[in-house]
Design a protein around this motif. Structure first.
Motif, PDB file in Angstrom:
ATOM      1  N   LEU A   1       0.809  -1.213   0.000  1.00 50.95           N
ATOM      2  CA  LEU A   1       0.000   0.000   0.000  1.00 50.95           C
ATOM      3  C   LEU A   1       0.843   1.265   0.000  1.00 50.95           C
ATOM      4  O   LEU A   1       0.316   2.364  -0.162  1.00 50.95           O
ATOM      5  CB  LEU A   1      -0.964  -0.002   1.182  1.00 50.95           C
TER       6      LEU A   1
ATOM      7  N   SER B   1       0.257   2.424  -3.642  1.00 48.65           N
ATOM      8  CA  SER B   1      -1.145   2.049  -3.787  1.00 48.65           C
ATOM      9  C   SER B   1      -1.664   2.130  -5.228  1.00 48.65           C
ATOM     10  O   SER B   1      -2.485   1.306  -5.637  1.00 48.65           O
ATOM     11  CB  SER B   1      -2.018   2.902  -2.872  1.00 48.65           C
TER      12      SER B   1
ATOM     13  N   THR C   1      -0.209  -0.954  -6.996  1.00 46.21           N
ATOM     14  CA  THR C   1      -0.843  -2.134  -6.418  1.00 46.21           C
ATOM     15  C   THR C   1      -2.280  -2.265  -6.896  1.00 46.21           C
ATOM     16  O   THR C   1      -2.720  -3.351  -7.304  1.00 46.21           O
ATOM     17  CB  THR C   1      -0.806  -2.058  -4.880  1.00 46.21           C
ATOM     18  N   GLY C   2      -3.017  -1.169  -6.860  1.00 44.43           N
ATOM     19  CA  GLY C   2      -4.409  -1.198  -7.297  1.00 44.43           C
ATOM     20  C   GLY C   2      -4.556  -1.577  -8.747  1.00 44.43           C
ATOM     21  O   GLY C   2      -5.475  -2.324  -9.123  1.00 44.43           O
TER      22      GLY C   2
ATOM     23  N   THR D   1      -0.753  -7.157   3.785  1.00 43.13           N
ATOM     24  CA  THR D   1      -0.456  -5.821   4.275  1.00 43.13           C
ATOM     25  C   THR D   1      -0.478  -5.759   5.795  1.00 43.13           C
ATOM     26  O   THR D   1      -1.165  -6.546   6.461  1.00 43.13           O
ATOM     27  CB  THR D   1      -1.477  -4.799   3.718  1.00 43.13           C
TER      28      THR D   1
ATOM     29  N   ARG E   1      -4.775   4.342   2.389  1.00 46.76           N
ATOM     30  CA  ARG E   1      -4.412   4.476   0.977  1.00 46.76           C
ATOM     31  C   ARG E   1      -5.126   3.464   0.087  1.00 46.76           C
ATOM     32  O   ARG E   1      -5.015   3.530  -1.141  1.00 46.76           O
ATOM     33  CB  ARG E   1      -2.900   4.313   0.801  1.00 46.76           C
ATOM     34  N   ALA E   2      -5.818   2.519   0.699  1.00 48.53           N
ATOM     35  CA  ALA E   2      -6.538   1.509  -0.076  1.00 48.53           C
ATOM     36  C   ALA E   2      -7.895   2.072  -0.490  1.00 48.53           C
ATOM     37  O   ALA E   2      -8.820   2.160   0.319  1.00 48.53           O
ATOM     38  CB  ALA E   2      -6.711   0.240   0.749  1.00 48.53           C
ATOM     39  N   SER E   3      -8.010   2.451  -1.749  1.00 48.21           N
ATOM     40  CA  SER E   3      -9.254   3.033  -2.245  1.00 48.21           C
ATOM     41  C   SER E   3     -10.338   1.965  -2.357  1.00 48.21           C
ATOM     42  O   SER E   3     -10.061   0.758  -2.316  1.00 48.21           O
ATOM     43  CB  SER E   3      -9.014   3.659  -3.625  1.00 48.21           C
TER      44      SER E   3
ATOM     45  N   LEU F   1      -9.509  -0.193  -5.286  1.00 44.86           N
ATOM     46  CA  LEU F   1      -8.480  -1.191  -5.000  1.00 44.86           C
ATOM     47  C   LEU F   1      -9.082  -2.370  -4.240  1.00 44.86           C
ATOM     48  O   LEU F   1      -8.843  -3.535  -4.581  1.00 44.86           O
ATOM     49  CB  LEU F   1      -7.355  -0.544  -4.191  1.00 44.86           C
TER      50      LEU F   1
END
Length: 243
Positions: free
Chosen positions: A82, A85, A88-89, A106, A113-115, A118
């Motif tokens: 993350l 992010s 990653t997303g 994680t 930061r994880a939308s 995501l």
């Protein structure tokens, strides 16, 4: 516009980094400095190779036959994925579109930061809860516990499946009251499929030596089977599957 990230390495595993055979992508960079970290070589983003999402997907595709057997898929870990992010997303999204099971490993420290996008591309979160005691968490990781608990609560509210990972370090994370509080909290999340109680190990010692870094828990003993099983039993007493 091509999305790139700093990648440390990738590997293949079975049943360790999520269900079934996995393509495991290790990203570089981590905001925590866990005393027992087995991968100090992933701490800094500068040490990773700048890699485009397309390159990652091409590598994954080579192993589609291996990772699409029942339960298999792709796991992003680190480091802390993350921290990157956007990259990653995008990888998670592309994997989901390709019909692959996705997992995110994680600490939850950067859960903000994880939308939603995501998380919608994430089939499973492997959430590492380093300690359930605030002071111990700070001393053990250099960070704060609250962001991880907030992220866990958010995942439960969104219905995202979780595996909880808890490393048992003698003298650090074996306090019975803290373990009881952890088990009670995890049981209340509602979407935890299992708890993995992982005995502390020293397999990363050679990496510290190679990097010229002190290994802070070099003299800490690995836990005996008895204490490890007692933590698992405590989790099971709250209706959790613990291994």
């Amino acid at each position: 516009m091509t999305t790139t990230g700093r990648v440390h390495s990738w590997d293949l595993s079975t049943g360790v980094d999520g269900p079934g055979p996995r393509f495991v992508l290790f990203l570089s960079g981590c905001p925590l400095r866990c005393l027992y970290c087995a991968n100090p070589d992933t701490w800094h983003m500068r040490d990773g190779k700048e890699t485009a999402v397309e390159e990652v997907m091409a590598e994954i595709e080579k192993y589609r036959a291996f990772i699409t057997t029942p339960g298999g898929g792709v796991t992003l870990t680190g480091g802390e994925p993350l921290l990157q992010s956007a990259f990653t997303g995008e990888v998670l999204r592309r994997c989901k579109e390709a019909g692959l099971h996705t997992a995110l490993d994680t600490s939850g420290f950067l859960g903000v930061r994880a939308s939603e996008e995501l998380l919608s591309a994430t089939a499973l979160v492997l959430l590492d809860i380093k300690s359930f005691d605030i002071d111990t968490y700070r001393k053990l990781t250099g960070g704060e516990l609250a962001p991880t608990l907030s992220f866990a609560t958010r995942l439960g509210r969104l219905g995202v499946p979780m595996w909880i990972r808890y490393v048992l370090v003698p003298g650090w994370t074996d306090d019975e009251e803290a373990v009881e509080c952890l088990a009670r909290f995890v049981a209340g999340l509602g979407t935890v499929d299992r708890v993995d109680v992982l005995p502390f190990h020293k397999l990363g010692t050679a990496k510290y030596d190679a990097l010229g870094l002190p290994f802070p828990v070099r003299d800490t003993p690995v836990p005996a089977p008895g204490p490890t099983e007692r933590v698992r039993a405590r989790c099971r007493a709250h209706g959790l599957s613990a291994y």
